[in-house]
Design a protein around this motif. Structure first.
Motif, PDB file in Angstrom:
ATOM      1  N   VAL A  67     -17.036 -31.325  35.722  1.00  0.00           N
ATOM      2  CA  VAL A  67     -16.484 -32.514  35.069  1.00  0.00           C
ATOM      3  C   VAL A  67     -15.162 -32.177  34.398  1.00  0.00           C
ATOM      4  O   VAL A  67     -14.207 -32.952  34.465  1.00  0.00           O
ATOM      5  N   THR A  68     -15.092 -31.001  33.785  1.00  0.00           N
ATOM      6  CA  THR A  68     -13.847 -30.590  33.128  1.00  0.00           C
ATOM      7  C   THR A  68     -12.698 -30.588  34.132  1.00  0.00           C
ATOM      8  O   THR A  68     -11.611 -31.102  33.845  1.00  0.00           O
ATOM      9  N   GLY A  69     -12.924 -30.040  35.317  1.00  0.00           N
ATOM     10  CA  GLY A  69     -11.885 -30.016  36.344  1.00  0.00           C
ATOM     11  C   GLY A  69     -11.495 -31.412  36.806  1.00  0.00           C
ATOM     12  O   GLY A  69     -10.306 -31.703  36.990  1.00  0.00           O
ATOM     13  N   LEU A  70     -12.485 -32.273  36.990  1.00  0.00           N
ATOM     14  CA  LEU A  70     -12.208 -33.657  37.395  1.00  0.00           C
ATOM     15  C   LEU A  70     -11.373 -34.369  36.333  1.00  0.00           C
ATOM     16  O   LEU A  70     -10.387 -35.044  36.641  1.00  0.00           O
ATOM     17  N   VAL A  71     -11.778 -34.216  35.064  1.00  0.00           N
ATOM     18  CA  VAL A  71     -11.060 -34.869  33.970  1.00  0.00           C
ATOM     19  C   VAL A  71      -9.637 -34.324  33.881  1.00  0.00           C
ATOM     20  O   VAL A  71      -8.680 -35.100  33.719  1.00  0.00           O
ATOM     21  N   ASP A  72      -9.473 -33.014  34.013  1.00  0.00           N
ATOM     22  CA  ASP A  72      -8.134 -32.420  33.952  1.00  0.00           C
ATOM     23  C   ASP A  72      -7.221 -33.033  35.015  1.00  0.00           C
ATOM     24  O   ASP A  72      -6.071 -33.389  34.731  1.00  0.00           O
TER      25      ASP A  72
END
Length: 142
Positions: A67-72
């Motif tokens: 999720v962190t990568g998607l949000v970034d």
């Protein structure tokens, strides 16, 4: 070993086929707008309400690090932003920007999955289908 009712198996198979078709069409509609399917699904989740990343991970059925990568990536495109939660300043909520809300609506507008099969159902049949799906959903409060 318990045998499944053949009708149950037929319904489960049909639901699986529809789900597969839905995700394939969703991924294609997202791709038209330069998004992965996962990015588009995350965007659709936060359009309904800003959410912490832990809830997004549950909703997307993936690891929080994903999720962190998607949000970034969405944040770099100006489609989402991180906000401090009013009730707990340690919690960051992911919220759509105006551009993110607009793009999510365009992805949904390009989603052809539901249009074709639902067109073959009369209005009362669509209501019945909706009611049956609501009844089956474990997350419904009604």
């Amino acid at each position: 070993m318990t045998r499944r009712d053949p009708l149950d198996l037929e319904v489960i198979t049909a639901l699986g086929e529809l789900t597969t078709r839905f995700f394939a069409d969703y991924d294609a509609a997202a791709g038209v707008h330069g998004l992965s399917g996962a990015q588009a699904r995350l965007l659709a989740l936060v359009v309904t309400e800003p959410r912490p990343m832990s809830r997004l991970a549950v909703g997307l059925r993936c690891e929080p690090s994903n999720v962190t990568g998607l949000v970034d990536r969405l944040e770099k495109r100006g489609l989402v932003e991180r906000r401090v939660a009013a009730q707990d300043r340690r919690v960051k909520l992911i919220a759509p920007t105006d551009a993110g809300t607009e793009l999510s609506a365009r992805v949904w507008a390009d989603l052809n999955f539901a249009a074709e099969p639902l067109r073959g159902l009369e209005h009362p049949e669509r209501l019945q289908l909706r009611d049956l799906l609501r009844k089956m959903s474990p997350n419904r409060a009604d």
